[in-house]
Scaffold this motif. Structure first.
Motif, PDB file in Angstrom:
ATOM      1  N   ILE A 206      43.975  37.151  33.818  1.00 50.66           N
ATOM      2  CA  ILE A 206      43.783  37.949  34.030  1.00 50.66           C
ATOM      3  C   ILE A 206      44.921  38.832  33.713  1.00 50.66           C
ATOM      4  O   ILE A 206      46.315  38.872  33.945  1.00 50.66           O
ATOM      5  N   VAL A 207      44.284  40.367  33.656  1.00 47.14           N
ATOM      6  CA  VAL A 207      45.520  41.231  33.411  1.00 47.14           C
ATOM      7  C   VAL A 207      45.947  41.684  34.234  1.00 47.14           C
ATOM      8  O   VAL A 207      45.347  42.645  35.797  1.00 47.14           O
TER       9      VAL A 207
ATOM     10  N   ILE B  98      41.772  38.046  42.353  1.00 46.19           N
ATOM     11  CA  ILE B  98      42.711  37.000  41.246  1.00 46.19           C
ATOM     12  C   ILE B  98      42.056  36.076  41.292  1.00 46.19           C
ATOM     13  O   ILE B  98      41.546  35.027  40.464  1.00 46.19           O
ATOM     14  N   ASP B  99      41.894  35.163  42.874  1.00 46.81           N
ATOM     15  CA  ASP B  99      40.897  33.914  43.091  1.00 46.81           C
ATOM     16  C   ASP B  99      40.328  33.803  42.351  1.00 46.81           C
ATOM     17  O   ASP B  99      39.591  32.930  42.299  1.00 46.81           O
TER      18      ASP B  99
ATOM     19  N   ALA C  88      40.351  42.674  34.404  1.00 43.94           N
ATOM     20  CA  ALA C  88      41.639  42.879  35.402  1.00 43.94           C
ATOM     21  C   ALA C  88      41.403  42.766  36.203  1.00 43.94           C
ATOM     22  O   ALA C  88      40.729  43.196  36.813  1.00 43.94           O
ATOM     23  N   THR C  89      42.762  43.389  37.166  1.00 35.65           N
ATOM     24  CA  THR C  89      42.710  43.601  38.603  1.00 35.65           C
ATOM     25  C   THR C  89      44.120  43.719  39.102  1.00 35.65           C
ATOM     26  O   THR C  89      44.879  43.742  38.804  1.00 35.65           O
TER      27      THR C  89
ATOM     28  N   VAL D  31      36.797  44.730  32.376  1.00 31.97           N
ATOM     29  CA  VAL D  31      36.912  45.003  33.623  1.00 31.97           C
ATOM     30  C   VAL D  31      37.756  45.503  34.220  1.00 31.97           C
ATOM     31  O   VAL D  31      38.578  44.535  34.091  1.00 31.97           O
ATOM     32  N   PHE D  32      37.505  45.789  35.486  1.00 28.95           N
ATOM     33  CA  PHE D  32      37.926  45.880  36.647  1.00 28.95           C
ATOM     34  C   PHE D  32      37.826  45.665  37.815  1.00 28.95           C
ATOM     35  O   PHE D  32      36.506  46.084  38.294  1.00 28.95           O
ATOM     36  N   ALA D  33      38.524  44.611  38.150  1.00 33.35           N
ATOM     37  CA  ALA D  33      37.659  43.828  39.329  1.00 33.35           C
ATOM     38  C   ALA D  33      38.184  44.068  40.977  1.00 33.35           C
ATOM     39  O   ALA D  33      39.381  44.368  40.826  1.00 33.35           O
ATOM     40  N   GLY D  34      37.580  44.167  41.782  1.00 35.34           N
ATOM     41  CA  GLY D  34      37.897  45.690  43.013  1.00 35.34           C
ATOM     42  C   GLY D  34      36.934  45.077  43.813  1.00 35.34           C
ATOM     43  O   GLY D  34      36.109  44.712  44.127  1.00 35.34           O
TER      44      GLY D  34
END
Length: 300
Positions: free
Chosen positions: A191-192, A178-179, A170-171, A211-214
């Motif tokens: 992708i959430v 996202i990219d 997720a992001t 996982v959350f991407a940031g």
């Protein structure tokens, strides 16, 4: 934070964050954003800096996200971008700043619709955004990080690891991550997209996503009080075979190059004196995250 369309680009990550604060920020848009939209036809053209000096107020578009621009527990607008804006615009002869909160993906459209005068949300500078707005030179550089369950059971340290393990990622809405995920081979439909890092933390803690991407700053700030999640070590996303280091800065309308140039003069003075880091440090920034990159480099 490559170069996605604005509604699928970054955002940018986060300190004592409460959903109440984020909702309060969004509520402000209902009044201030509506006023901006209603007043579009009456906004003077020409020298924007002179106009803002005359008005003695600058409207700042923020995304209600700590540590960049948010409402603290006392109900005050703050954040690295907000506090930096207060200093620089005061030196430019504009004594009052009026933060206007909206969703991250609405910042550039809102800027160009004149709902606010400047975007001050720590926004990553990339080629796609540079087609729509002009940027001051970045005040910081940043790597990515993941929010994962304690112990990082799936050993997720890169987007490639997410692909390998078939983890659920997720992001945030409009985030550059996202990219980065798509570039690594994660199908966009898988992708959430969540509202903000707080929602990302909740999703990881509950097991709804792996996982959350940031940003690295997002990661280390949002997990400070979590017993179930942790942030991974910072890493540079790989895009087209090259490691990507991002930089975040203030965005201006393309017609406001004079205002942007005046802003740049002040921010470079602050970089040289060390004042910039002194302002950003209380919001969790490390000295290694200060940068000499330019907007021109990041726009290329």
């Amino acid at each position: 934070m490559a170069s996605p369309p604005e509604n699928t680009s970054e955002r940018a990550p986060k300190r004592s964050i409460r959903r109440r604060s984020l909702l309060l920020g969004t509520a402000v848009l209902g009044a201030a954003g509506a006023l901006g939209a209603a007043g579009c036809s009456r906004v003077p053209t020409g020298d924007t800096l002179a106009r803002l000096k005359s008005q003695r107020t600058v409207r700042l578009g923020i995304a209600g996200e700590a540590p960049y621009g948010y409402i603290n527990d006392q109900g005050d607008f703050t954040g690295e971008a907000v506090e930096l804006a207060k200093v620089i615009f005061k030196r430019l002869g504009i004594g009052s700043v009026q933060p206007v909160a909206t969703d991250f993906s609405s910042l550039i459209p809102g800027l160009n619709a004149q709902q606010f005068d400047v975007v001050s949300a720590g926004m990553y500078i990339n080629a796609e955004r540079c087609k729509q707005v002009i940027f001051a030179d970045p005040e910081y550089q940043m790597l990515d990080s993941f929010l994962v369950r304690k112990g990082n059971p799936k050993k997720l340290l890169s987007y490639q690891d997410v692909v390998r393990s078939k983890a659920k990622l997720a992001t945030g809405a409009g985030y550059a991550e996202i990219d980065y995920a798509i570039s690594a081979g994660i199908p966009e439909k898988e992708i959430v997209i969540l509202q903000d890092p707080v929602a990302g933390l909740n999703a990881v803690e509950s097991g709804r996503v792996d996982v959350f991407a940031g940003t690295a700053l997002t990661g280390r700030e949002v997990v400070k009080n979590s017993r179930k999640a942790e942030a991974t070590e910072p890493f540079a996303p790989v895009v087209d075979g090259k490691k990507k280091v991002d930089g975040g800065g203030f965005a201006f309308r393309p017609t406001d190059s004079g205002l942007r140039d005046a802003f740049n003069v002040e921010i470079h003075k602050m970089k040289k004196s060390g004042e910039l880091f002194r302002i950003l440090k209380p919001f969790g920034f490390a000295e290694s995250e200060m940068t000499t990159m330019t907007a021109e480099e990041l726009c290329a």
